[in-house]
Design a protein around this motif. Sequence first.
Motif, PDB file in Angstrom:
ATOM      1  N   MET A 147       0.826  -1.213   0.000  1.00 30.13           N
ATOM      2  CA  MET A 147       0.000   0.000   0.000  1.00 30.13           C
ATOM      3  C   MET A 147       0.863   1.268   0.000  1.00 30.13           C
ATOM      4  SD  MET A 147      -3.159  -0.812  -0.286  1.00 30.13           S
ATOM      5  CE  MET A 147      -2.480  -1.996  -1.484  1.00 30.13           C
ATOM      6  N   LEU A 148       1.995   1.220   0.696  1.00 35.89           N
ATOM      7  CA  LEU A 148       2.912   2.369   0.657  1.00 35.89           C
ATOM      8  C   LEU A 148       3.498   2.537  -0.745  1.00 35.89           C
ATOM      9  CD1 LEU A 148       4.760   1.873   4.070  1.00 35.89           C
ATOM     10  CD2 LEU A 148       3.042   3.616   3.503  1.00 35.89           C
ATOM     11  N   TRP A 236      -6.014   9.800  -5.212  1.00 37.62           N
ATOM     12  CA  TRP A 236      -6.121   8.401  -4.806  1.00 37.62           C
ATOM     13  C   TRP A 236      -4.887   7.934  -4.038  1.00 37.62           C
ATOM     14  CZ3 TRP A 236     -10.871   6.980  -5.076  1.00 37.62           C
ATOM     15  CH2 TRP A 236     -11.708   7.562  -6.030  1.00 37.62           C
ATOM     16  N   ALA A 237      -3.803   8.689  -4.078  1.00 36.06           N
ATOM     17  CA  ALA A 237      -2.627   8.325  -3.283  1.00 36.06           C
ATOM     18  C   ALA A 237      -2.938   8.385  -1.792  1.00 36.06           C
ATOM     19  CB  ALA A 237      -1.458   9.250  -3.628  1.00 36.06           C
ATOM     20  N   GLY A 238      -3.756   9.373  -1.396  1.00 35.15           N
ATOM     21  CA  GLY A 238      -4.136   9.485   0.011  1.00 35.15           C
ATOM     22  C   GLY A 238      -4.896   8.268   0.498  1.00 35.15           C
ATOM     23  N   LEU A 239      -5.775   7.727  -0.354  1.00 39.54           N
ATOM     24  CA  LEU A 239      -6.541   6.545   0.035  1.00 39.54           C
ATOM     25  C   LEU A 239      -5.628   5.335   0.226  1.00 39.54           C
ATOM     26  CD1 LEU A 239      -9.474   5.575   0.465  1.00 39.54           C
ATOM     27  CD2 LEU A 239      -9.505   4.909  -1.939  1.00 39.54           C
ATOM     28  N   ALA A 240      -4.630   5.182  -0.639  1.00 39.43           N
ATOM     29  CA  ALA A 240      -3.677   4.071  -0.483  1.00 39.43           C
ATOM     30  C   ALA A 240      -2.843   4.239   0.783  1.00 39.43           C
ATOM     31  CB  ALA A 240      -2.777   3.989  -1.712  1.00 39.43           C
ATOM     32  N   LEU A 241      -2.473   5.470   1.083  1.00 37.79           N
ATOM     33  CA  LEU A 241      -1.660   5.731   2.274  1.00 37.79           C
ATOM     34  C   LEU A 241      -2.413   5.373   3.550  1.00 37.79           C
ATOM     35  CD1 LEU A 241       1.152   6.874   2.926  1.00 37.79           C
ATOM     36  CD2 LEU A 241       0.078   9.118   3.212  1.00 37.79           C
ATOM     37  N   VAL A 242      -3.705   5.620   3.571  1.00 40.39           N
ATOM     38  CA  VAL A 242      -4.526   5.322   4.748  1.00 40.39           C
ATOM     39  C   VAL A 242      -4.620   3.816   4.999  1.00 40.39           C
ATOM     40  CG1 VAL A 242      -6.908   5.422   5.616  1.00 40.39           C
ATOM     41  CG2 VAL A 242      -5.856   7.454   4.652  1.00 40.39           C
ATOM     42  N   ALA A 243      -4.476   3.006   3.943  1.00 41.79           N
ATOM     43  CA  ALA A 243      -4.615   1.547   4.088  1.00 41.79           C
ATOM     44  C   ALA A 243      -3.412   0.893   4.741  1.00 41.79           C
ATOM     45  CB  ALA A 243      -4.858   0.922   2.710  1.00 41.79           C
ATOM     46  N   ALA A 244      -2.271   1.576   4.819  1.00 47.27           N
ATOM     47  CA  ALA A 244      -1.053   0.944   5.344  1.00 47.27           C
ATOM     48  C   ALA A 244      -1.009   0.825   6.869  1.00 47.27           C
ATOM     49  CB  ALA A 244       0.176   1.698   4.833  1.00 47.27           C
ATOM     50  N   PRO A 245      -1.381   1.856   7.663  1.00 52.32           N
ATOM     51  CA  PRO A 245      -1.206   1.774   9.122  1.00 52.32           C
ATOM     52  C   PRO A 245      -1.862   0.575   9.795  1.00 52.32           C
ATOM     53  CG  PRO A 245      -1.614   4.043   8.482  1.00 52.32           C
ATOM     54  CD  PRO A 245      -1.816   3.208   7.251  1.00 52.32           C
ATOM     55  N   PRO A 246      -3.094   0.168   9.433  1.00 55.56           N
ATOM     56  CA  PRO A 246      -3.646  -1.017  10.115  1.00 55.56           C
ATOM     57  C   PRO A 246      -2.758  -2.253   9.979  1.00 55.56           C
ATOM     58  CG  PRO A 246      -5.365   0.114   8.877  1.00 55.56           C
ATOM     59  CD  PRO A 246      -4.071   0.750   8.501  1.00 55.56           C
ATOM     60  N   TRP A 247      -2.132  -2.423   8.804  1.00 57.10           N
ATOM     61  CA  TRP A 247      -1.313  -3.615   8.592  1.00 57.10           C
ATOM     62  C   TRP A 247       0.066  -3.476   9.231  1.00 57.10           C
ATOM     63  CZ3 TRP A 247      -3.698  -7.807   7.664  1.00 57.10           C
ATOM     64  CH2 TRP A 247      -4.953  -7.730   7.045  1.00 57.10           C
ATOM     65  N   LEU A 248       0.550  -2.254   9.384  1.00 58.88           N
ATOM     66  CA  LEU A 248       1.781  -2.070  10.150  1.00 58.88           C
ATOM     67  C   LEU A 248       1.552  -2.461  11.603  1.00 58.88           C
ATOM     68  CD1 LEU A 248       2.998   1.336   8.646  1.00 58.88           C
ATOM     69  CD2 LEU A 248       4.038  -0.923   8.315  1.00 58.88           C
TER      70      LEU A 248
END
Length: 479
Positions: A147-148, A236-248
């Motif tokens: 996602m990053l 749409w880059a912002g939406l992808a960035l938001v998806a990373a923290p839960p998996w980190l």
Amino acid sequence: MANPVTAAPGHPRGPADRESAPPALPVRVPVARSPGGASRSIGEFRTVRPTPVRTGGRHRRTPVVPERPLGRRILLVVGIVAVAVNLRCAVTSLGAVLGEVTRAWGFSGLLAGMLTALPVATFAVVGAAAPALSRRWGPERLVAAAMLAAAAGLTLRALTGSAALFLAGSALALAGSAIGNVLMPTLVKRYFPERIGAMTALYTTALAVGMTGGAALTGPAERAFGGDWRVGLGVWAGLALVAAPPWLALAGFAGRGAGSTGGVGIGGVGIGVGPGGARGGEPKPALHRASLARALTLFFGCQSLNAYVVLGWLPSVLIDAGRDTRSASLSLALVSAMSVPMSIALPAIAGRRVDQRDLVVLTTVCYAGGYLGLLFAPAALGWLSAALLGAGNGAFPLAVTLIGLRTRRPEMTTALSGLVQSGGYLLAVVGPLLVGVLHQVSGGWRVPLLVVLGTLVPQLLSGLRAARPGTVEAELLSR
């Protein structure tokens, strides 16, 4: 006598095995015993009785799994949905402004065609590498990195002043999506083994919503900022960035052992053993030798081919039949809209059954009805054909659900997902290009439509094999 590998405690049977297996009987298994505790004796055995597995209701396909804390379960659901929403945004957002992008960069028709084929090609190539990367880093860390990478690629293609970097940014964003494609079935299998159908329905629905949103909202975002297509793509880059923290965060919970449960890959599989994947010196059977894996790959490839043909060429077919551009675009929107209810219904239904062959027949018949309408009365039956083709696209969530249902362990799910999606998307690349060539050579749509109608035969036959009760592990162990 029962196979000690499949009957021993801790090795749960698959859906088909539990459906037809007789009551569990005592079996004899090797005992590790030595006076000093440093060596194993393989000549001593003890009798054990397999632990019973709950077989009724929602738990009839999987053993009971430990309950996770509520906060972590919520984080898992949020993470899966957040990733799924992003899996097609990089594709459909570009399609919404493709004309402006090609004019801005001066792309030739050939380059524009290559740009439209880039998503499927990237899904095939990068998807093949995802299982090995998952074994090395763990699926949680890898999906966060994906996602990053997607966010970085979307940002690059929106800000760069170089056509080469625009293509590189697009490829990077699509690579992140490709890894997400492969790992979603794995994460569902790992964290929700007793709810595969329901969770697959959730994430395929989120994927459909993201796909529709990328196409529908990029234009308004562009107009809201003065008609700049770069802004329309960059949001749409912002939406992808938001998806990373839960998996980190989830990678931290998984710990160092997240990537240590290897032993499964596209080339081979170790069954029921430790991190090494296979017993000492024992060869690992190749996954592609399993007829179930080959059938599921062909089914996924045929449905992907048909889906991309419909998304790429349906408006042109309708316009050539006399429909105006707006009506043809709305028909394509209907195809996309139909994917939402199909994504909700089919995985949920499939997850409650051990045999999904009737669902394969249903989606194939819908595709056939849509193509026949376009062949014989495209102007009069255009709306009905679009609705049927959209329902036929329900073969995608069905195929993804089967990846989880036809495996026992998350590691095998990763390997099977990588094989099925990389091979399937590689086959799908051919579809839109072949239709374009046939249309140009024949001067009409009858020949191309007859050819894609013919692809439904292997789709049906392979789907019937893949939807039959059984697991890949069971087939490989029987060899």
